[in-house]
Design a protein around this motif. Sequence first.
Motif, PDB file in Angstrom:
ATOM      1  N   LYS A  96       0.714  -1.089  -0.134  1.00 32.11           N
ATOM      2  CA  LYS A  96      -0.098   0.033  -0.017  1.00 32.11           C
ATOM      3  C   LYS A  96       0.815   1.106  -0.111  1.00 32.11           C
ATOM      4  CE  LYS A  96      -3.366   1.907   3.231  1.00 32.11           C
ATOM      5  NZ  LYS A  96      -3.707   1.451   4.447  1.00 32.11           N
ATOM      6  N   SER A  97       0.404   2.066  -0.896  1.00 34.44           N
ATOM      7  CA  SER A  97       1.237   3.438  -0.975  1.00 34.44           C
ATOM      8  C   SER A  97       0.592   4.412  -0.095  1.00 34.44           C
ATOM      9  CB  SER A  97       1.373   4.048  -2.272  1.00 34.44           C
ATOM     10  OG  SER A  97       2.011   3.176  -3.171  1.00 34.44           O
ATOM     11  N   ILE A  98       1.593   5.180   0.721  1.00 31.78           N
ATOM     12  CA  ILE A  98       0.644   6.137   1.596  1.00 31.78           C
ATOM     13  C   ILE A  98       1.356   7.562   1.327  1.00 31.78           C
ATOM     14  CG2 ILE A  98       0.425   6.811   4.057  1.00 31.78           C
ATOM     15  CD1 ILE A  98       1.303   3.785   4.649  1.00 31.78           C
ATOM     16  N   HIS A  99       0.046   8.350   0.750  1.00 27.28           N
ATOM     17  CA  HIS A  99       0.557   9.530   0.361  1.00 27.28           C
ATOM     18  C   HIS A  99       0.033  10.835   1.208  1.00 27.28           C
ATOM     19  CE1 HIS A  99       0.656   7.391  -3.537  1.00 27.28           C
ATOM     20  NE2 HIS A  99      -0.564   7.071  -3.334  1.00 27.28           N
TER      21      HIS A  99
ATOM     22  N   PRO B  24       4.452  15.583   2.969  1.00 28.52           N
ATOM     23  CA  PRO B  24       3.856  16.711   1.702  1.00 28.52           C
ATOM     24  C   PRO B  24       4.859  16.206   0.662  1.00 28.52           C
ATOM     25  CG  PRO B  24       4.811  18.023   3.536  1.00 28.52           C
ATOM     26  CD  PRO B  24       4.422  16.641   4.197  1.00 28.52           C
ATOM     27  N   ASN B  25       5.909  15.814   0.955  1.00 24.25           N
ATOM     28  CA  ASN B  25       6.846  15.785  -0.160  1.00 24.25           C
ATOM     29  C   ASN B  25       7.244  14.256  -0.726  1.00 24.25           C
ATOM     30  OD1 ASN B  25       7.185  18.545  -0.467  1.00 24.25           O
ATOM     31  ND2 ASN B  25       8.386  18.280   1.418  1.00 24.25           N
TER      32      ASN B  25
END
Length: 503
Positions: free
Chosen positions: A148-151, A155-156
């Motif tokens: 799972k990508s956590i965005h 912020p960067n």
Amino acid sequence: MTTRTPYVLKGETGDWEVVMGLEIHAQVASNAKLFSGASTAFGADPNCNVSLVDAAMPGMLPVINCKCVEQAVRTGLGLKAEINLYSRFDRKNYFYPDLPQGYQISQFAHPIVGEGEIDVDVEPAHGGEAYSFPCRIERLHLEQDAGKSIHDMDPNSTYVDLNRSGVALMEIVSKPDVRSPAEAAAYVKKIRAIVIALGTCDGDMEKGNLRADVNVSVCRPGQYEKFRETGDFSHLGTRCELKNMNSFRFIQQAIEYEARRQIEIIEGGGTVDQETRLFDADKGETRSMRSKEDAHDYRYFPDPDLLPLEIEQAWIDEIKASLPELPDQKRARFESEYGISHYDAGVLIADAEKAEYFEAVAKGRDAKLAANWVTQELFGYLNKEGLELADSPVSAEALGGLIALISDETISGKIAKDVFARMIAGEGEAAAIVEKHGLKQVTDTGAIEKVVDEIIAANPEQVERVKEKPQTLGWFVGQVMKASGGKANPKAVNEILKAKLGV
Ligand code: ADP
Ligand code: MG
């Protein structure tokens, strides 16, 4: 039971129908992942349930988890599907930051489970009677989940959590037999009920353990029937895939929106692009995520790290012998054993907890009465208050006690509702409430006769009327019940009134 009527959408240029096939991803109930010993526990700290295999370190070799294979076979049997003695794992190649292998191990050409069929029970949302329809299953195969990508942590930067990487999924693919938004939701509900009963997936949609991709196309009336006759997909429209739907309400909203979008495109002279779309629940619309890949884009090939999966019939038979009672079987048993309606049985078997509660109430009591009280009074109350059955203030034992008092005519059904309200308010057991408030039904005919005589004497006009119109007897019944504080036995009241008034 009513028959199935086409779900028709009106367009500018005439009528349209929808056609849908669903792909359900169900996380296999297993303590370990599909090809590694890492834990599948939910809620662990990020990247704590990751073995070297799951992280795709060079040279690591996958080893098949027998428990996951067993769960897939068990599910296949529950879907009345063919179990393939030979199946094989393939690599499905694509790049995603949360897929460290660069490919997903799945089953493409040879799935473990072949064709099956389930009965789907539909309760149309906008009234209309309940009905069932058969939905054919195309296949079930085993595959790995991605990470799972956590965005939203920084912020960067985007972070990745690989805990889910390598967890076993069953992908259950239906034939395009689903024909309305309500049917799509009902299909997912039925699959969910089956896997929960089997213990092969916990069905927790909020955690994403069961999610559905809905393939939607539209066609003119009559086209679908041509497709069914010939098996030729060219009679159907181009489909769009709505990805990862995990709520029954959103599934229906998304389909409704998507079908109308496609109709507008076609009627405007355009063509529908085959693509994957996401439903934005806040805006209530679907939007394009990517154009749909064809199978050849994935460059599938047999995974050289894994041998073909060969299983024995004797093992399948063993699993078959250990299957629990499935929802359809339970429903049939409830209908025959308790003499309750197909509809009520459907409501009661909707989840195992409800069924268990009902059986505890009905045991040794009037089962039809029990079904009415559970489905109408209790579920009605719980729904209104937004409570789960587990939070019910009235236990199965206590409700059973109330029903016993109705059955032996200690109290009337009407008084019982009052007693039930007091039980909810925490006044205690039904028998104690009846005792304390003097709610016992009056079956003493002498006492009832006295009240009847008084009412007849006081209402000569009504007496004349009932002789002409016997259906106005209800007015007298109401008066007697009122005068007795609702405690007179309605059956006795009716009999005495009829005898005295000669109707
Ligand atoms: P893919 O793996 O590319 O999604 P599949 O052949 O596995 O393709 O089919 C996916 C799903 O789409 C199946 O459930 C199938 O029933 C459904 N489907 C195929 N054609 C149509 C169509 N024209 N309209 C609606 N659903 C369709
Ligand atoms: Mg597919």
